[in-house]
Design an enzyme around this catalytic site. Structure first.
Site, mmCIF file in Angstrom:
data_model
loop_
_atom_site.group_PDB
_atom_site.id
_atom_site.type_symbol
_atom_site.label_atom_id
_atom_site.label_comp_id
_atom_site.label_asym_id
_atom_site.label_seq_id
_atom_site.Cartn_x
_atom_site.Cartn_y
_atom_site.Cartn_z
ATOM 1 C CG HIS A 88 -0.545 0.292 2.495
ATOM 2 N ND1 HIS A 88 -0.237 -0.676 3.431
ATOM 3 C CD2 HIS A 88 -0.311 1.468 3.107
ATOM 4 C CE1 HIS A 88 0.151 -0.104 4.546
ATOM 5 N NE2 HIS A 88 0.124 1.200 4.379
ATOM 6 C CG ASP A 225 0.330 -4.033 2.835
ATOM 7 O OD1 ASP A 225 0.881 -3.550 1.829
ATOM 8 O OD2 ASP A 225 -0.468 -3.395 3.549
ATOM 9 C CB SER A 660 2.690 1.753 6.432
ATOM 10 O OG SER A 660 1.468 1.289 6.875
HETATM 11 N N1 ARG Z 1 -4.622 0.602 7.413
HETATM 12 C C1 ARG Z 1 -3.322 0.573 6.833
HETATM 13 C C2 ARG Z 1 -2.660 1.954 6.945
HETATM 14 O O1 ARG Z 1 -3.156 2.796 7.637
HETATM 15 C C3 ARG Z 1 -3.342 0.063 5.429
HETATM 16 C C4 ARG Z 1 -4.058 0.899 4.415
HETATM 17 C C5 ARG Z 1 -4.051 0.419 3.003
HETATM 18 N N2 ARG Z 1 -4.966 -0.670 2.759
HETATM 19 C C6 ARG Z 1 -6.276 -0.529 2.399
HETATM 20 N N3 ARG Z 1 -7.005 -1.599 2.260
HETATM 21 N N4 ARG Z 1 -6.840 0.630 2.160
HETATM 22 O O2 ARG Z 1 -2.077 2.543 6.091
HETATM 23 N N1 GLU Z 2 -1.148 1.379 7.592
HETATM 24 C C1 GLU Z 2 -0.567 2.442 8.352
HETATM 25 C C2 GLU Z 2 0.445 3.255 7.548
HETATM 26 O O1 GLU Z 2 0.309 3.399 6.360
HETATM 27 C C3 GLU Z 2 -0.013 1.917 9.610
HETATM 28 C C4 GLU Z 2 -1.128 1.555 10.498
HETATM 29 C C5 GLU Z 2 -1.225 2.489 11.679
HETATM 30 O O2 GLU Z 2 -1.727 3.600 11.557
HETATM 31 O O3 GLU Z 2 -0.773 2.030 12.731
HETATM 32 O O4 GLU Z 2 1.331 3.861 8.079
#
Ligand code: ARG
Ligand code: GLU
Length: 753
Positions: A88, A225, A660
């Site tokens: 991502h 990921d 991330s």
């Molecule tokens: N929650 C994760 C972060 O904050 C992954 C986001 C990307 N994935 C998604 N399905 N939108 O970045």
């Molecule tokens: N998916 C998040 C990022 O892109 C990390 C998840 C979080 O916020 O802890 O940094």
């Protein structure tokens, strides 16, 4: 529950979430690890010294960690500049190289040799060369009281400019200085910014985004990921703009990768660039997030996502155009929902009020200076939070709802042009600005569907008009409300807007800019989209932003004083500064958790779990045929553990957005995984940490290697890495339960591998 456990839990909960760190809470400064954390980390299983994690003089772990682009982290895993981050995080780049014919989002991409590695203009990888406490230089000559926040900020910025520039004069380094502890301290970062970063590999979305938005922010998780890039450097191994002649970068350190895996209680270190936290927020600040901003923003995004989802399902073109945008919008929408629930569950506002009562007690009984500085503080904060509420809400609706409509956001981006021409700016400046705008047109329309945006506008404009406090709605919009009453009214207004605006197609937008270039401003200025954007934004600048800024400036000043007071009040505790997109270490341990009463989650997932979730009728859970085949054949190579491949695990590290892609490192300094998410029950940790429920979610590096080697046949990349340790060679077990029971027994005996 027995009384004694209740008491024990009560005692625990009293400790939890004081505005100071305990257990695994904390985003620590690498520079201060020796002083603050080394002993604690070693007692928890770290075998390295603080100096081996962060050193200016010799290669250390920090030399293998980069800020990837603006908002993610990456780590170096070979002496040839090979870089790992999340799928991502590389998503935008993968998308940029994709088209309906060459769909790397869907099919993945693997460079089989260096020549196939794809350049990504604009993408950077930033190393931290060193960091330094510059508080005394930045605050020199800055009065501590009787100065407005805005004036203080001016003085601080002047000092920052001077100090940051002087530090890198005659070097190829860059530098920046950021406030810490709400501006009580300042640290400078000297950086080396690489600009030639090429895409090496990405799994198909059915691996890299497996679970999609359904599983996002959730545990148990099965997302592969990751994506792979390579840093290129000039002939001197220094940063250079893209050139075919650039060479793979030779790092000072790259992380060895461990196949030995993890078990509960194992030490884990996350090294990365967390973006923003607000751990020292007061009850009024928490309440603003909880009951005002989050609900409003969630409501607007609910509406927008529903429309995008329908249109993306109906058209491949729209799907590719909007995939990255959708993911971005959905991500924080879901995070805010989890955060709001978590704050409720923790009764965060009440807890903060309890802390504030203690603070007031302390301040009233302190020295004369403490009484003067801290006793009047909280009522003033409360007053400002009350006064800013309407402006905060109005601002949320402008940014989320009005500017959430792409046509309005696009028109808004052209407003400076109108302004320049009207103010008779020098012709050369106008020409430059028009040329820049013209360059941007293709990029905007490449990922724009006017038909979709029209539907979004029809949904979001009424939300904007109804949600904004009536006194803060522009006269122009109030007049529209009268002229086009109700929802049907907005629908007909929107249809007229999109029928008439010239900013909805690439060719007509180019033509509008050509007219501006010829000195004819009228088409742009009178375009209905420009008119609406102008009305909203001009009003925002005149009637919302000034009051908003006054109050938030006051809050910033008071908050800084509050944090200074807290540190005086608890001299015995270690404080960590809120995240601010600078390099931090967080450490914890592998641990399961209980998401709700009566529910127990395990600490890891595996390939069998992917197959359990597989659902060919749901795009979020499609499993690629080749992966299913490897599963059938149990062709796992050295990446197997007890007859399956480990996929993800959880630990107690304190992380946030920006972490991330961060390396998750074991006690020996070896890479065991890549951080990619947090559990939903833990998303309130940006505001209040709860060691019982907050977990970071990590991709097990063995799944990554399995996909690269076995799935993609890109074993040459694995060869380039330094692999240490061995996964178990145990024969496949019959059935998952047997496997897990057996695994647990082994763990208890302290020998997983
Ligand atoms: N929650 C994760 C972060 O904050 C992954 C986001 C990307 N994935 C998604 N399905 N939108 O970045
Ligand atoms: N998916 C998040 C990022 O892109 C990390 C998840 C979080 O916020 O802890 O940094």
């Amino acid at each position: 529950m027995r009384i004694t456990t209740r008491l024990a839990l009560l005692a625990l909960s009293l400790f939890c979430c004081l505005p100071t760190a305990r257990a695994d809470e904390g985003l620590w400064l690498p520079l201060l690890l020796k002083q603050l954390n080394e002993a604690d980390m070693r007692s928890k299983g770290l075998k390295l010294s603080a100096e081996q994690i962060y050193s200016v003089n010799q290669g250390s772990l920090k030399d293998a960690v980069v800020q990837f682009g603006g908002g993610c982290t990456g780590e170096i895993v070979s002496d040839q500049g090979l870089l790992l981050t999340n799928h991502h995080c590389g998503y935008g780049q993968i998308q940029q190289h994709s088209s309906v014919e060459k769909d790397y989002l869907t099919n993945g991409y693997w460079a089989m040799n260096r020549a196939e590695e794809l350049p990504n203009p604009g993408l950077t990888a930033t190393f931290i060369v060193r960091m330094e406490d510059v508080t005394s230089q930045i605050l020199a000559g800055v009065p501590t009281n009787s100065i407005t926040e805005a004036d203080r900020e001016k003085l601080v910025q002047t000092n920052i400019q001077r100090v940051a520039q002087a530090a890198v004069q005659n070097t190829h380094y860059q530098s920046f200085i950021r406030p810490f502890y709400n501006g009580n301290e300042y640290y400078m970062f000297i950086t080396e910014v690489f600009q030639d970063i090429r895409l090496v590999g990405a799994p198909p979305s059915s691996i890299g985004k497996f679970g999609g938005d359904t599983d996002n922010w959730a545990w148990p998780r099965h997302t592969g990921d990751f994506s792979i890039f390579r840093i290129y450097a000039g002939p001197d191994n220094k940063p250079a703009p893209y050139s075919a002649d650039n060479k793979p970068f030779k790092p000072r350190h790259h992380l060895p990768i461990s196949l030995s895996g993890i078990k509960p209680g194992d030490f884990t270190l996350v090294f990365g660039f967390p973006g923003r936290t607000n751990e020292y927020l007061t009850s009024w600040g928490v309440d603003e997030v909880y009951s005002l901003s989050n609900p409003a923003k969630i409501k607007v995004r609910d509406a927008k996502l529903r429309i995008l989802d329908q249109d993306m399902k109906a058209s491949d073109k729209v799907r590719i155009q909007y995939s990255a945008k959708y993911a971005g919008i959905a991500n924080y929408w879901k995070k805010w929902i989890g955060e709001t629930r978590g704050l409720k569950k923790l009764d965060a506002v009440t807890r903060k009020q309890e802390q504030e009562a203690k603070f007031t007690q302390w301040a009233q009984h302190g020295t004369e200076a403490q009484q003067a500085a801290y006793a009047p503080l909280l009522p003033q904060l409360e007053k400002n939070y009350r006064a800013v509420r309407d402006y905060t809400l109005a601002r949320d609706y402008v940014t989320e709802a009005a500017l959430g409509i792409e046509l309005i956001a696009y028109a808004n981006s052209l407003l400076p042009l109108v302004d320049m021409v009207e103010k008779k700016a020098p012709a050369a400046d106008v020409a430059t600005a028009v040329a820049r705008a013209k360059k941007g047109v293709a990029g905007f329309f490449r990922n724009y569907s006017a038909a979709t945006d029209r539907k979004v506008a029809a949904a979001l404009l009424p939300l904007y008009a109804d949600g904004t406090p009536a006194t803060l709605l522009p006269g122009y919009v109030q007049a529209l409300q009268k002229q086009y009453p109700g929802k049907p009214g907005w629908a007909s207004f929107v249809n007229a807007l999109y029928d008439k605006s010239k900013l909805t197609t690439e060719s007509s937008a180019q033509a509008v800019l050509d007219e501006v270039a010829k000195g004819n401003l009228r088409v742009l200025r009178d375009d209905p989209a420009t008119q609406l954007a102008n009305a909203i934004i001009t009003h925002y600048r005149a009637a919302i932003l000034p009051a908003y800024t006054t109050h938030t400036d006051n809050i910033a000043l008071l908050q800084r004083t509050y944090v200074a007071g807290l540190r005086q009040m608890h001299t015995d505790r270690k404080f960590y500064p809120d995240a601010n997109s600078t390099l931090r270490v967080s450490y914890g341990q592998v641990a399961a958790y209980e998401p709700a009463d009566g529910v127990q989650y395990d600490y890891f997932t595996d390939l069998d779990g992917i197959m359990e979730k597989a659902d060919p009728t749901n795009p979020d859970f499609e499993v690629p045929a080749r992966l299913a085949e490897l599963y059938q054949k149990k062709d796992y190579g050295p990446y197997a553990l007890n007859g399956t491949v480990p996929v993800a695990f959880i630990a107690t590290n304190h992380t946030t957005g920006g972490n991330s892609g961060s390396p998750v490192i074991n006690g020996n300094g070896e890479l065991i995984g890549i951080n990619f998410d947090r559990n939903w029950e833990g998303t309130m940790s940006d505001i209040m940490f709860d060691p019982d429920r907050v977990r970071n979610i990590t991709l097990d590096v063995r799944y990554l290697l399995f996909v690269v080697d076995k799935y993609a046949g890109a074993g040459h990349l694995v060869k380039e890495m330094t692999i240490v340790g061995a996964s178990t060679a145990a024969a496949p077990e019959a059935g998952k339960d047997a496997k897990k029971v057996k695994l647990k027994r082994k763990e208890k005996a302290g020998a997983v591998n």
